[in-house]
Design an enzyme around this catalytic site. Structure first.
Site, PDB file in Angstrom:
ATOM      1  N   SER A 198      21.682 -21.780   5.943  1.00  0.00           N
ATOM      2  CA  SER A 198      22.648 -22.043   6.711  1.00  0.00           C
ATOM      3  C   SER A 198      23.354 -23.431   6.621  1.00  0.00           C
ATOM      4  O   SER A 198      23.394 -24.001   5.474  1.00  0.00           O
ATOM      5  CB  SER A 198      22.715 -21.357   8.247  1.00  0.00           C
ATOM      6  OG  SER A 198      23.637 -21.717   8.933  1.00  0.00           O
ATOM      7  N   TYR A 233      34.257 -22.513   8.098  1.00  0.00           N
ATOM      8  CA  TYR A 233      32.770 -22.944   7.558  1.00  0.00           C
ATOM      9  C   TYR A 233      31.709 -22.389   8.662  1.00  0.00           C
ATOM     10  O   TYR A 233      30.782 -21.832   8.555  1.00  0.00           O
ATOM     11  CB  TYR A 233      32.670 -24.153   7.094  1.00  0.00           C
ATOM     12  CG  TYR A 233      31.518 -24.498   6.510  1.00  0.00           C
ATOM     13  CD1 TYR A 233      31.017 -24.230   5.226  1.00  0.00           C
ATOM     14  CD2 TYR A 233      30.543 -25.457   7.050  1.00  0.00           C
ATOM     15  CE1 TYR A 233      29.820 -24.617   4.722  1.00  0.00           C
ATOM     16  CE2 TYR A 233      29.374 -25.936   6.651  1.00  0.00           C
ATOM     17  CZ  TYR A 233      28.880 -25.377   5.257  1.00  0.00           C
ATOM     18  OH  TYR A 233      27.717 -25.625   4.866  1.00  0.00           O
ATOM     19  N   LYS A 242      28.701 -19.793   8.942  1.00  0.00           N
ATOM     20  CA  LYS A 242      27.185 -20.280   8.850  1.00  0.00           C
ATOM     21  C   LYS A 242      26.874 -19.620  10.382  1.00  0.00           C
ATOM     22  O   LYS A 242      25.588 -19.293  10.457  1.00  0.00           O
ATOM     23  CB  LYS A 242      27.386 -21.806   8.771  1.00  0.00           C
ATOM     24  CG  LYS A 242      27.632 -22.225   7.293  1.00  0.00           C
ATOM     25  CD  LYS A 242      26.787 -21.702   6.389  1.00  0.00           C
ATOM     26  CE  LYS A 242      26.884 -22.237   4.908  1.00  0.00           C
ATOM     27  NZ  LYS A 242      25.977 -21.693   3.980  1.00  0.00           N
TER      28      LYS A 242
END
Length: 102
Positions: A35, A49, A53
């Protein structure tokens, strides 16, 4: 971002999991997912993003519960910022959100 970071990881797990579950030696095996610190804390300027994650975090937690009976262990790695073109491009908003001043 979702396609690569989350869906890509799901596809990879789907590809390897049957072999892991049907292994003959029954020794413990592991799946390690990568991650980011953005998977723990939302960061200004990194909305897509961070969402991708954070999705990995949910995947890892749920998957661990589903495969632990098969002695498959799931790890989720949260590395810090890494010197990549994406970081360089986004540096100002990334650093400003952490209180750094240029």
């Amino acid at each position: 971002m979702i396609d690569v970071n989350l869906i890509g990881t799901i596809n990879l797990v789907k590809a390897v999991l049957p072999g892991m579950k049907n292994r003959s030696d029954r020794k413990p095996v592991s799946i390690a997912l990568t991650s980011s610190q953005a998977g723990q804390v939302g960061i200004y300027g990194y909305t897509a993003y961070a969402a991708s994650k954070f999705g990995l975090r949910g995947l890892a937690e749920a998957l661990q519960q589903e495969v632990i009976a098969d002695d498959i262990h799931v790890s989720l790695i949260f590395p810090p910022e890494t010197d990549t073109p994406a970081l360089v491009k986004g540096q100002p908003s990334f650093y400003i959100s952490f209180g750094y001043d240029f």
